[in-house]
Write an enzyme that holds these catalytic residues in place. Structure first.
Site, short mmCIF file in Angstrom:
data_model
loop_
_atom_site.label_atom_id
_atom_site.label_comp_id
_atom_site.label_asym_id
_atom_site.label_seq_id
_atom_site.Cartn_x
_atom_site.Cartn_y
_atom_site.Cartn_z
N ASN A 119 0.82 -1.18 -0.04
CA ASN A 119 -0.13 -0.15 -0.08
C ASN A 119 0.88 1.12 -0.01
O ASN A 119 0.30 2.29 -0.11
CB ASN A 119 -1.02 -0.09 1.20
N CYS A 150 -3.85 4.80 7.93
CA CYS A 150 -3.85 4.32 9.60
C CYS A 150 -2.54 4.78 10.20
O CYS A 150 -2.82 4.81 11.53
CB CYS A 150 -4.39 2.93 9.84
N1 PLP Z 1 -4.62 -4.10 4.19
C1 PLP Z 1 -3.94 -2.92 3.13
C2 PLP Z 1 -2.89 -3.51 2.13
C3 PLP Z 1 -4.61 -1.75 3.03
O1 PLP Z 1 -4.03 -1.00 2.61
C4 PLP Z 1 -5.69 -1.50 3.87
C5 PLP Z 1 -6.30 -0.17 4.09
O2 PLP Z 1 -5.56 1.04 4.18
C6 PLP Z 1 -5.99 -2.48 4.95
C7 PLP Z 1 -5.81 -3.81 4.96
C8 PLP Z 1 -7.33 -2.24 5.99
O3 PLP Z 1 -8.41 -2.30 5.31
P1 PLP Z 1 -9.62 -1.34 5.76
O4 PLP Z 1 -9.48 0.13 5.68
O5 PLP Z 1 -10.96 -1.99 4.79
O6 PLP Z 1 -9.77 -2.03 7.27
#
Ligand code: PLP
Length: 386
Positions: A154, A330
């Site tokens: 990400n 996050c």
């Molecule tokens: N995994 C990855 C690679 C992400 O980019 C994200 C969100 O930023 C998540 C998990 C978490 O997803 P959610 O926002 O639906 O909880």
């Protein structure tokens, strides 16, 4: 005049597609039944959920019984890691591997497992931000129960060789989980080609609703449940199903699969245009290694601006009406350097001078020109000369 606003943070979330929202609305108002109720209201909701489950399964090459709806990527990640590890422990396997660049939803679950006595090991990445298969292979042991490697990162967009890792795991009877939250919005994932036993997806990354995701669990793979409650999701995940969101997720996924190829072409051209303009500026470099032919999602790219604090860059971009990020959404409130960039060998200082840009289906050439120009202006304004 109204201030111009430009969104270059598609990896954090995406706007909902109007067509998707239209499909969801009736399930908030007229068809608001609980999908588990036996009366007509419930049956209508259940029919919509069944349709959505069949659709998602068909798109990703799974069986409907392998699809579990969750509250999003975080829950799917938590469930796969914790539920997978607890099931492995029952078979005497307590060694768990995960890449260093996983999302915090995985890393926090790993920390929890470590406190509970599991043996946790992290797989390093190369300077391009990619896991090398040999680094996984040499860490596999008799008691390895679960291997976790995301399909696309990400923060850098780096695509990981999950197919080969899953194959290694399968040969040795080890569970393999892949977080495909960033991959699915751009590439038409097929779980059989991927080969992982579990896959996480999140709707808001592909113009669907927030708070809804999928955990695919391959038939025959028994993991422990995480959310206990009623008998929903075949007794594996308690909680009243978010029917409108499930309907929206399935429709948004269908639209993504229909448009991914054409969108990728457009987004790649936009990325190239942006990089051509920005990389020629003094002291700007790419975190990653596109030139080595490594594979990256074209929608995400991470740039380092020497002599610049990313928080100050971000603030100035925001003042100019441009939304970018210093890392994953996050973690962006934290002042810690990105764990992904430091795993790639960047110093703390370099990681703190880095910015994630992520573009999407609605990004225009004009926006690319505007943001590139802003990068130039902001650098001139805030760069600390050494
Ligand atoms: N995994 C990855 C690679 C992400 O980019 C994200 C969100 O930023 C998540 C998990 C978490 O997803 P959610 O926002 O639906 O909880």
């Amino acid at each position: 005049m109204e201030k111009r606003l430009i969104y270059f943070d598609y990896a954090a979330t995406t706007p909902i597609d109007s067509e998707v929202l239209e499909k969801m609305l009736p399930y908030y108002k007229e068809n608001y039944g609980n999908a588990d109720s036996l009366h007509a209201f419930g049956r209508k909701a259940q029919t919509a959920v069944d349709f959505a489950r069949d659709k998602v399964a068909e798109l990703i090459g799974a069986k409907p019984s392998e699809i579990y709806f969750t509250s999003g990527g975080t829950e799917s990640d938590n469930w796969a890691v914790l539920g997978g590890a607890y099931a492995c422990k029952k078979r005497g396997k307590t060694h768990i591997l995960a890449s260093q660049i996983e999302h915090h939803a995985v890393l926090s679950s790993m920390e929890r497992l470590e406190k509970e006595g599991f043996e946790i090991e992290y797989i390093p990445v190369n300077e391009g931000g990619r896991v090398e298969v040999k680094e996984v292979e040499k860490r596999l042991k008799e008691n390895t129960g679960l291997v976790v490697v995301m399909k696309a990162n990400n923060e850098t967009g780096a695509i990981q060789p999950v197919e080969e890792i899953a194959k290694l795991c399968k040969e040795r009877g080890i569970l393999c989980f892949s977080d495909c939250v960033q991959y699915v919005p751009h590439r038409n994932l097929d779980v059989n080609t991927l080969g992982a036993d579990m896959v996480a997806i999140s709707a808001h990354k592909f113009h669907g609703p927030k708070g809804c995701g999928v955990l695919y669990i391959r038939k025959g793979v028994g993991i422990e449940k995480l959310v206990a409650g009623g008998e929903q999701e075949r007794g594996m995940r308690g909680g009243t199903l978010n029917v409108p969101a499930v309907v929206g997720l399935a429709h948004a996924l269908e639209l993504a699969y229909k448009n991914n190829v054409a969108r990728e072409e457009k987004i790649t051209a936009l990325r190239e245009k942006f990089l051509d303009k920005v990389l020629e500026l003094d002291g700007v470099s790419l975190n990653g290694s596109f030139e080595k032919g490594e594979e990256y999602l074209p929608s995400v790219f991470n740039l380092r601006f020497e002599g610049v604090e990313n928080t100050s860059f971000l603030y100035n971009m925001d003042l100019s009406g441009v939304a970018v990020a210093s890392g994953s959404a996050c973690a962006s409130a934290s002042l810690k350097p990105s764990h992904v960039l430091t795993a790639m060998g960047l110093s703390e200082e370099q990681a703190k001078s880095s910015i994630r840009f992520s573009i999407g289906k609605d990004t225009t050439e004009e926006e690319i020109d505007y943001v590139a120009e802003k990068c130039k202006e902001i650098l001139r304004k805030i760069r600390v000369k050494k």
